[in-house]
Structures are given as structure tokens and as C-alpha cells.
Design an enzyme around this catalytic site. Structure first.
Site, mmCIF file in Angstrom:
data_model
loop_
_atom_site.group_PDB
_atom_site.id
_atom_site.type_symbol
_atom_site.label_atom_id
_atom_site.label_comp_id
_atom_site.label_asym_id
_atom_site.label_seq_id
_atom_site.Cartn_x
_atom_site.Cartn_y
_atom_site.Cartn_z
ATOM 1 N N ASN A 22 0.841 -1.309 -0.063
ATOM 2 C CA ASN A 22 -0.050 0.032 -0.194
ATOM 3 C C ASN A 22 0.881 1.143 0.058
ATOM 4 O O ASN A 22 2.015 1.131 0.095
ATOM 5 C CB ASN A 22 -1.160 -0.052 1.201
ATOM 6 C CG ASN A 22 -0.144 -0.119 2.554
ATOM 7 O OD1 ASN A 22 0.529 0.831 2.906
ATOM 8 N ND2 ASN A 22 -0.343 -1.264 3.251
ATOM 9 N N LYS A 38 8.910 -17.432 -10.414
ATOM 10 C CA LYS A 38 7.797 -16.192 -10.992
ATOM 11 C C LYS A 38 6.679 -16.760 -11.702
ATOM 12 O O LYS A 38 6.765 -17.817 -12.675
ATOM 13 C CB LYS A 38 8.684 -15.270 -11.909
ATOM 14 C CG LYS A 38 8.366 -14.135 -12.432
ATOM 15 C CD LYS A 38 8.961 -13.282 -13.221
ATOM 16 C CE LYS A 38 8.536 -12.236 -13.973
ATOM 17 N NZ LYS A 38 9.158 -11.911 -15.111
ATOM 18 N N LYS A 88 -10.577 -3.524 18.930
ATOM 19 C CA LYS A 88 -9.312 -4.270 19.332
ATOM 20 C C LYS A 88 -8.725 -4.140 20.637
ATOM 21 O O LYS A 88 -7.628 -4.709 20.989
ATOM 22 C CB LYS A 88 -8.437 -3.462 18.249
ATOM 23 C CG LYS A 88 -8.598 -3.740 16.951
ATOM 24 C CD LYS A 88 -7.462 -3.241 15.937
ATOM 25 C CE LYS A 88 -7.919 -3.512 14.561
ATOM 26 N NZ LYS A 88 -6.829 -3.459 13.551
ATOM 27 N N ASP A 147 -3.472 -10.080 13.087
ATOM 28 C CA ASP A 147 -3.712 -8.458 13.543
ATOM 29 C C ASP A 147 -2.517 -8.280 14.823
ATOM 30 O O ASP A 147 -2.989 -8.614 15.831
ATOM 31 C CB ASP A 147 -5.157 -8.390 14.120
ATOM 32 C CG ASP A 147 -5.447 -6.560 14.089
ATOM 33 O OD1 ASP A 147 -4.545 -6.026 14.836
ATOM 34 O OD2 ASP A 147 -6.459 -6.108 13.525
HETATM 35 O O1 C5P Z 1 -5.808 -1.715 9.368
HETATM 36 P P1 C5P Z 1 -6.641 -1.191 10.290
HETATM 37 O O2 C5P Z 1 -7.278 0.003 10.299
HETATM 38 O O3 C5P Z 1 -7.360 -2.322 11.269
HETATM 39 O O4 C5P Z 1 -5.649 -0.643 11.524
HETATM 40 C C1 C5P Z 1 -5.807 -0.110 12.725
HETATM 41 C C2 C5P Z 1 -4.766 -0.403 13.580
HETATM 42 O O5 C5P Z 1 -4.319 -1.829 13.727
HETATM 43 C C3 C5P Z 1 -3.520 0.409 13.417
HETATM 44 O O6 C5P Z 1 -2.929 0.929 14.680
HETATM 45 C C4 C5P Z 1 -2.394 -0.556 12.805
HETATM 46 O O7 C5P Z 1 -1.028 -0.548 12.813
HETATM 47 C C5 C5P Z 1 -3.029 -1.918 13.233
HETATM 48 N N1 C5P Z 1 -2.998 -3.192 12.628
HETATM 49 C C6 C5P Z 1 -2.257 -4.166 12.949
HETATM 50 N N2 C5P Z 1 -2.096 -5.388 12.248
HETATM 51 C C7 C5P Z 1 -3.028 -5.555 11.104
HETATM 52 C C8 C5P Z 1 -3.746 -4.521 11.022
HETATM 53 C C9 C5P Z 1 -3.614 -3.284 11.681
HETATM 54 O O8 C5P Z 1 -1.336 -4.224 13.998
HETATM 55 N N3 C5P Z 1 -2.879 -6.612 10.757
#
Ligand code: C5P
Length: 394
Positions: A210, A289, A341, A306
Site C-alpha cells: 500500500n 515467477k 481491538k 492483527d
Molecule cells: O488496518 P486497520 O484500520 O485495522 O488498522 C488499525 C490499527 O491496527 C493500526 O494501528 C494498525 O497499525 C494496526 N494493525 C495491526 N495489524 C494488522 C492490521 C492493523 O497491527 N494486521
């Protein structure tokens, strides 16, 4: 509240159009309790008069190295010793180049060489001059030597260009100066941050990723280190220099980022998840590849771990801070994400305005309070975020 009580600030003005803002800057520094003396290059006097600066600072302005009268009042070495902080605002490309090479051909370069006080630079120049490899190389050397760099901000320039190179506003400079004296509000704390994007490999040469630049995480890491914290930054691939005093661990994928975080998290006090972690990764990574053949190619993706949620679920957990870059219903989505979260604090912001930008507007959401931060340079916002975190952790 901005406090510079009894601090002696030597304001050095060099020859750029932003010099006109030094009148306001001087007023703000004095209002915050500082004693201000001013030294100017000859070029600076083309943009703002020494008389204006003398009237506002209440002190005679130093203009020449070899002025017998000025030397009799307060010699340049004495002035260099007098200062608790030397603040060069604006700092032109030429001035930065000269101090990089240790030149001492005028009053201001001489003061910079002679002083043992911290020196802060507020660069101000055309965006092309700022981006030029020469300026950037000088900047890297100056940072390495311990100069504090305030800004620059991005936006409209006097020459009509738009880009990075505007001097920070006087109030922001005064806040940065005050923060230099307050360094230590995170002393004794260990901060762990994630930053930048992750890359999820499809095959040996391709990946999904991204547009995250890593700028917010790097600004936070730099500010936290300056505020006395021990800082570990687990970083995805970005094009940024490691801030001074920060331990950086480079990773590529979300799984590698998780592993690095779990290695480091045990004795950290504050965890800040700034990384734009890819939500999904290819279900399988092929070793060769992928060849172009059929008209359609189906990719199967699986969910990534996450990271922040796993940190928040640890038995002995740090204070956990997340970010939510949203495109719609920013606050409502942020509140929901913070609760789901299990985060202590979440900074919600508009993804479209933030990614790869130098400025950011955020709202801090906790279970007890919601605070909106005015849009500003990421460096300025980083300090406000960390001060809020320090207050909540204390
Ligand atoms: O992508 P998202 O909007 O859920 O991100 C919210 C928070 O979660 C951010 O602080 C991001 O760094 C964290 N995050 C993470 N691992 C992921 C997705 C997001 O630590 N797989």
C-alpha cells in the site's frame, strides 16, 4: 501551556522571505518567558530591519563580527556562551551549507561554531532547493551532528511553487523550542512502534502493498527519542532515514512484523501501531515467477494476523495505541475499532488526506475522552500525540 521561563534564546536570522515572521516569533518567545537576543546575516537585513528586531527583543542586534561597539557590549564568544538555545529561523539553504562545512565568515556562522548550546534550524527555502541532493546531504550531516531540525512544512511558497520548504509558523517554532527544554517527558519509558507498509509476496519478484510512507511512525519515533524514551521501531520498507537514537528493525511482511514485535514487546511500556499492515496475503507464495499465460489469473488471499490486537491481548500488556486511517465515518469507525481491538487510545484520521502527506489532522479517541488535534505538520502532531500518551501513562 508554552513555557520558556528564563530561557536565553539567541535568534539567528538568515536571508529568506520567511524572516518577516521573526517579529511574531520574537514576541511569542518573550511572551513565553524567554530572554531573546538577535543576530542577523547581512542578507537577513534585506527582509526585516535590525531596528524592528531590536525594538521587539529589547536588545541590540548583532550584525557584524568585527563591530568594536557591539563587541564592547557583548562579544560574540560571550553571546555564544550566553545562549541556552540558538534558534536559526529562517535557515536558508546557503546557511545550512555553510555551517555543514564549519564556515565562520560572519557573525551567525561564528556563533554556531562557538556555542555549546543546542542549535535548532528552521529551514525555509524553495521546494526544489530543499529537495536538491546537496541540501539533503547537508541536512543528513547536520542531523548526525545533533542539530535539531524544525520542519519545514509543505504548502504554498512565496515564489508561487507548492511543496516542502515553508518555514514552520512562529507558534510551532516556539512550541518546538519549549519542547527541547522539556525533553525528558518520556524518560525511562520504552516505546515500541510499527511503521510503514508491509509487503506480501506473490512470487520472488512481486508483492501486494500500500501507499504508506512511514512518515508518521518516523516522526513519532524521532520525537519519542528526543523526549528521552528508549525507542524501537519495527519498520516495513520505506524511504526514510532512521531517526537519531532509534533502534530500527526492518521487516517486509505482516508475519515478519508480528514476529519482530513479539520479540521486543516483553519489556516495553508503550506500543504504538502505526504501520499500515496488509489485511490479507497471498494464500501461497510460489517459488518461481508466475508466468503470463491465461487471460485471467485468480489470486487467493488469506487474512494476516492483527498485530496490535495480539499485543492488546497479552497478559502483561503495554499501553496500546493504534491508528485508524478511514475514508468514511472517521470518528464512528475509529470508536468501533478502538473498542473491538481493545486499545487504550486510537488516533483516527482521514486516509485520503494522510497517506504520503507531510501533514495530518487527527482525533484522539479513548474510552474517557475525545480530543481533536488541528491539522499540522506530522512532526508537530507527533509531539502532541506523545504528550497526551505520556499524560495518560503517567
Ligand atoms: O488496518 P486497520 O484500520 O485495522 O488498522 C488499525 C490499527 O491496527 C493500526 O494501528 C494498525 O497499525 C494496526 N494493525 C495491526 N495489524 C494488522 C492490521 C492493523 O497491527 N494486521
Amino acid at each position: 501551556m508554552l513555557s520558556l521561563t528564563n530561557k536565553r534564546i539567541l535568534l539567528g536570522i538568515t536571508g529568506g522571505i520567511a524572516a518577516y515572521k521573526c517579529a511574531e516569533l520574537t514576541r511569542l518567545l518573550i511572551k513565553a518567558g524567554a530572554e531573546v537576543r538577535v543576530a542577523m546575516t547581512r542578507a537577513a537585513t534585506e527582509f526585516i530591519t535590525p531596528l524592528t528586531m531590536q525594538a521587539l527583543s529589547g536588545n541590540r542586534v548583532s550584525l557584524d563580527l568585527l563591530d568594536p561597539e557591539a563587541e564592547a557590549a557583548m562579544g560574540h564568544i560571550e553571546l555564544a556562551r550566553w545562549a541556552d538555545l540558538v534558534l536559526i529561523a529562517p535557515a536558508t539553504a546557503d546557511f545550512m551549507a555553510r555551517i555543514t562545512h564549519g564556515e565562520a565568515g560572519d557573525i551567525l556562522t561564528t556563533l554556531v561554531l562557538a556555542t555549546s548550546a543546542p542549535v535548532a534550524l528552521a529551514p525555509a527555502m524553495n521546494q526544489g532547493m530543499w529537495a536538491d541532493a546537496g541540501t539533503q546531504a547537508n541536512l543528513a550531516i547536520l542531523r548526525e551532528r545533533g542539530f535539531a531540525i524544525f520542519g519545514p512544512a509543505s504548502g504554498e511558497q512565496a515564489c508561487g511553487d507548492v511543496g516542502l520548504g515553508r518555514m514552520l509558523e512562529p507558534v510551532e517554532l516556539a512550541e518546538h523550542a519549549a519542547a527541547l527544554f522539556e525533553a525528558g517527558y518520556l524518560a525511562g519509558k520504552h516505546l515500541l512502534l510499527t511503521g510503514g507498509p508491509t509487503r506480501e509476496a506473490l512470487d520472488p519478484v512481486r508483492f501486494i502493498s500500500n501507499h504508506s510512507s512511514g512518515k508518521m511512525a518516523y516522526a513519532l519515533a524521532a520525537e519519542a527519542a528526543a523526549a528521552g524514551a528508549r525507542v524501537t521501531l519495527v519498520s516495513g520498507p520505506v524511504n526514510l532515514d532512521t531517526p537519531r537514537g532509534v533502534k530500527r528493525i526492518d521487516v517486509e511482511s505482516a508475519e515478519q512484523m508480528l514476529a519482530a514485535v513479539m520479540e521486543e514487546v516483553a519489556n516495553c511500556d508503550i506500543f504504538i501501531g502505526v504501520a499500515a499492515v496488509a489485511d490479507y496475503r497471498p494464500a501461497e507464495v510460489v517459488t518461481d515467477k508466475i508466468k503470463k499465460s491465461a487471460d485471467e489469473l485468480q489470486l487467493r488471499l488469506v487474512k494476516n494476523p492483527d498485530i496490535i490486537q495480539q499485543v492488546a491481548q497479552l497478559q502483561r500488556r503495554p499501553f496500546v495505541v493504534g491508528f485508524a486511517a478511514e475514508t468514511t465515518d472517521i470518528i464512528a469507525n475509529g470508536r468501533e475499532k478502538r473498542a473491538r481491538k481493545g486499545l487504550d487510545l486510537l488516533f483516527a484520521n482521514d486516509a485520503t488526506a494522510t497517506f504520503n502527506s507531510d501533514s495530518i489532522a487527527v482525533t484522539a479517541l479513548s474510552a474517557q475522552q475525545e480530543t481533536e488535534f488541528a491539522p499540522a505538520n506530522k512532526q508537530v502532531v507527533a509531539r502532541k500525540m506523545l504528550q497526551l500518551i505520556a499524560n495518560l501513562v503517567a
